[in-house]
Design a protein around this motif. Structure first.
Motif, PDB file in Angstrom:
ATOM      1  N   GLY A  73      -3.959   0.020  10.160  1.00 14.27           N
ATOM      2  CA  GLY A  73      -4.513   0.942  11.142  1.00 14.27           C
ATOM      3  C   GLY A  73      -3.559   2.031  11.568  1.00 14.27           C
ATOM      4  O   GLY A  73      -3.971   3.152  11.883  1.00 14.27           O
ATOM      5  N   ASN A  74      -2.241   1.712  11.594  1.00 11.10           N
ATOM      6  CA  ASN A  74      -1.217   2.659  12.039  1.00 11.10           C
ATOM      7  C   ASN A  74       0.062   2.406  11.239  1.00 11.10           C
ATOM      8  O   ASN A  74       0.259   1.304  10.708  1.00 11.10           O
ATOM      9  CB  ASN A  74      -0.903   2.493  13.527  1.00 11.10           C
ATOM     10  CG  ASN A  74      -2.079   2.817  14.419  1.00 11.10           C
ATOM     11  OD1 ASN A  74      -2.408   3.977  14.629  1.00 11.10           O
ATOM     12  ND2 ASN A  74      -2.736   1.788  14.949  1.00 11.10           N
ATOM     13  N   VAL A  75       0.905   3.420  11.190  1.00  7.60           N
ATOM     14  CA  VAL A  75       2.176   3.311  10.473  1.00  7.60           C
ATOM     15  C   VAL A  75       3.303   3.826  11.368  1.00  7.60           C
ATOM     16  O   VAL A  75       3.169   4.880  12.002  1.00  7.60           O
ATOM     17  CB  VAL A  75       2.158   4.127   9.165  1.00  7.60           C
ATOM     18  CG1 VAL A  75       3.530   4.101   8.493  1.00  7.60           C
ATOM     19  CG2 VAL A  75       1.095   3.603   8.212  1.00  7.60           C
ATOM     20  N   ILE A  76       4.405   3.076  11.419  1.00  5.98           N
ATOM     21  CA  ILE A  76       5.651   3.577  11.990  1.00  5.98           C
ATOM     22  C   ILE A  76       6.653   3.621  10.841  1.00  5.98           C
ATOM     23  O   ILE A  76       7.029   2.580  10.287  1.00  5.98           O
ATOM     24  CB  ILE A  76       6.160   2.691  13.142  1.00  5.98           C
ATOM     25  CG1 ILE A  76       5.117   2.626  14.264  1.00  5.98           C
ATOM     26  CG2 ILE A  76       7.485   3.233  13.684  1.00  5.98           C
ATOM     27  CD1 ILE A  76       5.528   1.774  15.450  1.00  5.98           C
ATOM     28  N   VAL A 106       4.477   7.512   1.612  1.00 10.72           N
ATOM     29  CA  VAL A 106       3.845   6.793   2.722  1.00 10.72           C
ATOM     30  C   VAL A 106       2.731   7.630   3.342  1.00 10.72           C
ATOM     31  O   VAL A 106       1.638   7.130   3.642  1.00 10.72           O
ATOM     32  CB  VAL A 106       4.895   6.382   3.770  1.00 10.72           C
ATOM     33  CG1 VAL A 106       4.232   5.809   5.019  1.00 10.72           C
ATOM     34  CG2 VAL A 106       5.873   5.368   3.170  1.00 10.72           C
ATOM     35  N   LEU A 107       2.986   8.918   3.533  1.00  7.30           N
ATOM     36  CA  LEU A 107       1.971   9.795   4.118  1.00  7.30           C
ATOM     37  C   LEU A 107       0.734   9.891   3.228  1.00  7.30           C
ATOM     38  O   LEU A 107      -0.402   9.868   3.723  1.00  7.30           O
ATOM     39  CB  LEU A 107       2.547  11.193   4.342  1.00  7.30           C
ATOM     40  CG  LEU A 107       3.601  11.351   5.436  1.00  7.30           C
ATOM     41  CD1 LEU A 107       4.109  12.785   5.456  1.00  7.30           C
ATOM     42  CD2 LEU A 107       3.040  10.964   6.795  1.00  7.30           C
ATOM     43  N   GLU A 108       0.941  10.017   1.935  1.00  8.98           N
ATOM     44  CA  GLU A 108      -0.209  10.122   1.031  1.00  8.98           C
ATOM     45  C   GLU A 108      -1.040   8.840   1.045  1.00  8.98           C
ATOM     46  O   GLU A 108      -2.277   8.891   1.056  1.00  8.98           O
ATOM     47  CB  GLU A 108       0.268  10.449  -0.380  1.00  8.98           C
ATOM     48  CG  GLU A 108       0.778  11.882  -0.517  1.00  8.98           C
ATOM     49  CD  GLU A 108       1.156  12.245  -1.938  1.00  8.98           C
ATOM     50  OE1 GLU A 108       1.756  11.382  -2.626  1.00  8.98           O
ATOM     51  OE2 GLU A 108       0.862  13.383  -2.364  1.00  8.98           O
ATOM     52  N   ARG A 116      -5.005   5.677  11.312  1.00  8.70           N
ATOM     53  CA  ARG A 116      -5.255   6.402  12.559  1.00  8.70           C
ATOM     54  C   ARG A 116      -4.100   7.334  12.905  1.00  8.70           C
ATOM     55  O   ARG A 116      -4.302   8.503  13.208  1.00  8.70           O
ATOM     56  CB  ARG A 116      -5.477   5.401  13.704  1.00  8.70           C
ATOM     57  CG  ARG A 116      -5.473   6.044  15.097  1.00  8.70           C
ATOM     58  CD  ARG A 116      -5.564   5.003  16.207  1.00  8.70           C
ATOM     59  NE  ARG A 116      -5.152   5.582  17.492  1.00  8.70           N
ATOM     60  CZ  ARG A 116      -3.931   5.552  17.977  1.00  8.70           C
ATOM     61  NH1 ARG A 116      -2.960   4.965  17.282  1.00  8.70           N
ATOM     62  NH2 ARG A 116      -3.640   6.093  19.145  1.00  8.70           N
ATOM     63  N   ARG A 117      -2.865   6.811  12.898  1.00  6.52           N
ATOM     64  CA  ARG A 117      -1.705   7.623  13.282  1.00  6.52           C
ATOM     65  C   ARG A 117      -0.464   7.154  12.532  1.00  6.52           C
ATOM     66  O   ARG A 117      -0.270   5.955  12.308  1.00  6.52           O
ATOM     67  CB  ARG A 117      -1.447   7.544  14.784  1.00  6.52           C
ATOM     68  CG  ARG A 117      -0.210   8.350  15.253  1.00  6.52           C
ATOM     69  CD  ARG A 117      -0.121   8.403  16.766  1.00  6.52           C
ATOM     70  NE  ARG A 117      -1.245   9.162  17.306  1.00  6.52           N
ATOM     71  CZ  ARG A 117      -1.684   9.052  18.557  1.00  6.52           C
ATOM     72  NH1 ARG A 117      -1.079   8.211  19.393  1.00  6.52           N
ATOM     73  NH2 ARG A 117      -2.692   9.772  18.969  1.00  6.52           N
ATOM     74  N   VAL A 118       0.372   8.124  12.180  1.00 10.71           N
ATOM     75  CA  VAL A 118       1.697   7.848  11.628  1.00 10.71           C
ATOM     76  C   VAL A 118       2.726   8.348  12.637  1.00 10.71           C
ATOM     77  O   VAL A 118       2.691   9.513  13.046  1.00 10.71           O
ATOM     78  CB  VAL A 118       1.917   8.547  10.275  1.00 10.71           C
ATOM     79  CG1 VAL A 118       3.356   8.337   9.789  1.00 10.71           C
ATOM     80  CG2 VAL A 118       0.921   8.059   9.235  1.00 10.71           C
ATOM     81  N   GLN A 169      -5.325  17.592   8.451  1.00 17.98           N
ATOM     82  CA  GLN A 169      -5.946  17.187   9.716  1.00 17.98           C
ATOM     83  C   GLN A 169      -5.670  15.705   9.980  1.00 17.98           C
ATOM     84  O   GLN A 169      -6.563  14.913  10.283  1.00 17.98           O
ATOM     85  CB  GLN A 169      -7.445  17.470   9.705  1.00 17.98           C
ATOM     86  CG  GLN A 169      -7.788  18.950   9.647  1.00 17.98           C
ATOM     87  CD  GLN A 169      -7.283  19.703  10.884  1.00 17.98           C
ATOM     88  OE1 GLN A 169      -7.794  19.505  11.985  1.00 17.98           O
ATOM     89  NE2 GLN A 169      -6.286  20.570  10.701  1.00 17.98           N
ATOM     90  N   MET A 170      -4.405  15.345   9.873  1.00 21.72           N
ATOM     91  CA  MET A 170      -3.955  13.958   9.974  1.00 21.72           C
ATOM     92  C   MET A 170      -3.098  13.806  11.216  1.00 21.72           C
ATOM     93  O   MET A 170      -2.330  14.701  11.576  1.00 21.72           O
ATOM     94  CB  MET A 170      -3.158  13.596   8.719  1.00 21.72           C
ATOM     95  CG  MET A 170      -2.741  12.158   8.593  1.00 21.72           C
ATOM     96  SD  MET A 170      -1.973  11.907   6.962  1.00 21.72           S
ATOM     97  CE  MET A 170      -1.417  10.205   7.144  1.00 21.72           C
ATOM     98  N   ASP A 171      -3.215  12.691  11.888  1.00 16.64           N
ATOM     99  CA  ASP A 171      -2.500  12.447  13.138  1.00 16.64           C
ATOM    100  C   ASP A 171      -1.092  11.933  12.836  1.00 16.64           C
ATOM    101  O   ASP A 171      -0.906  10.771  12.465  1.00 16.64           O
ATOM    102  CB  ASP A 171      -3.276  11.432  13.979  1.00 16.64           C
ATOM    103  CG  ASP A 171      -2.769  11.342  15.404  1.00 16.64           C
ATOM    104  OD1 ASP A 171      -1.648  11.813  15.666  1.00 16.64           O
ATOM    105  OD2 ASP A 171      -3.480  10.792  16.263  1.00 16.64           O
TER     106      ASP A 171
END
Length: 338
Positions: A73-76, A106-108, A116-118, A169-171
């Motif tokens: 769901g999310n990435v740090i 990682v972003l791709e 949802r958010r990086v 358009q990515m968070d």
């Protein structure tokens, strides 16, 4: 949903993983290195809530496999090479590959899997010489003039994150991290500069004598648990008002001898002194005096305030040292070179 922490077995990564697990999150810890027994013990208490994946962010297929079949769901994103001058000279491509290409991988994957958010972990090193020339560092006004390959590649990756945020358009939100103090710093093979507080703590656990440089370095150290709290705050924020945030303590911590005295009280075999004329220190200070990083932006946007000023941070760090006395048992010579 699962939260992916890249570089999760490292210094910042383990503090983030602990904070996530403490609040009941499901976590995937992705790291290319070997995790020592104390790390495994800390993770074992959380059972199925944590999954360890041995993978390199430079391996596109391995990154995709980590995302596939898991509800990320999310990435740090903490994975990075923090190179010293010797590594910069001998293997510049390694820093570029991990810090820039690894971040892109990682972003791709995060985009493909509709994360949802990086939260991208950047560094104060992007400010370069501004850290030594200004009275205070603000995100929008301090010139970014990185000098080291670490700072250069992290700044390039940070700008890449913000450009792709716009195009895709990515968070994505970036946190520029100050100088850490606290648990879980070790020689992972990708860090060449080790914090002075950790060097002293390692000497104390071993009952060795620490010989320090005659002049103390002045900077706004930030406790690692505060860093984790700040990163989780950025992850949780409903609608962050900015894309780049300083994450530090915004206070000078005072003389390192205070930490030495506390270590001596907790570990009586430990001895310390300032190097005499012509004597070679065995403890390294990582840098010159640095100015304060302003944190008003992250405070106003998400309510972040450091909960661990020096006294509280040192007490918590000592408690961790007592619980984890074998953490540095296999860490050897590279600690002498910082």
């Amino acid at each position: 949903m699962t939260i992916l922490v890249t570089g999760g077995g490292g210094y910042v990564g383990m503090n983030v993983v602990e904070a996530l697990l403490a609040r009941g999150e499901r976590v995937m810890l992705l790291d290319r290195g070997h995790l020592p027994p104390p790390v495994h013990r800390a993770l074992a208490a959380h059972g199925p809530h944590v999954q360890v994946v041995n993978a390199d962010v430079c391996d596109v297929a391995a990154v995709e496999h980590a995302f596939s079949g898991h509800a990320i769901g999310n990435v740090i994103h903490c994975a990075a090479i923090t190179a010293g001058p010797a590594r910069e000279a001998a293997a510049p491509a390694a820093s570029i590959n991990v810090n820039l290409h690894g971040a892109l991988n990682v972003l791709e994957a995060a985009r493909r899997h509709r994360v949802r958010r990086v939260v991208y972990l950047s560094t104060a090193s992007v400010y370069g010489e501004s850290l030594y020339r200004l009275a205070r560092i603000y995100e929008d006004t301090a010139p970014t003039s990185p000098v080291t390959l670490y700072g250069i590649t992290k700044f390039a990756a940070e700008r890449m994150c913000l450009r792709l945020r716009e195009l895709w358009q990515m968070d994505i939100v970036c946190a520029r991290l100050g100088s850490l103090v606290g648990p879980w710093e070790r020689d992972t093979g990708v860090r060449d500069n080790f914090g002075t507080h950790s060097q002293l703590a390692r000497c104390a656990l071993r009952g060795e004598t620490a010989v320090m440089p005659a002049r103390a370095v002045r900077r706004d150290w930030v406790y690692s648990r505060d860093v984790a709290a700040g990163l989780l705050g950025l992850l949780d924020a409903t609608s962050p008002q900015h894309t780049v945030y300083n994450l530090s303590a915004a206070m000078h911590w005072g003389d390192m001898l205070n930490w030495c005295a506390l270590l001596k009280a907790a570990f009586p075999r430990f001895e310390y002194r300032v190097a005499g004329a012509g004597e070679q220190p065995n403890i390294g200070y990582v840098d010159r005096d640095r100015c304060l990083m302003d944190i008003s932006r992250i405070t106003q946007d998400i309510g972040y305030l450091p909960r661990f000023p020096p006294q509280a941070a040192y007490a918590d760090f000592l408690e961790w040292l007592r619980r984890t006395p074998d953490f540095w048992s296999h860490q050897e010579s590279r600690w002498q070179t910082s």
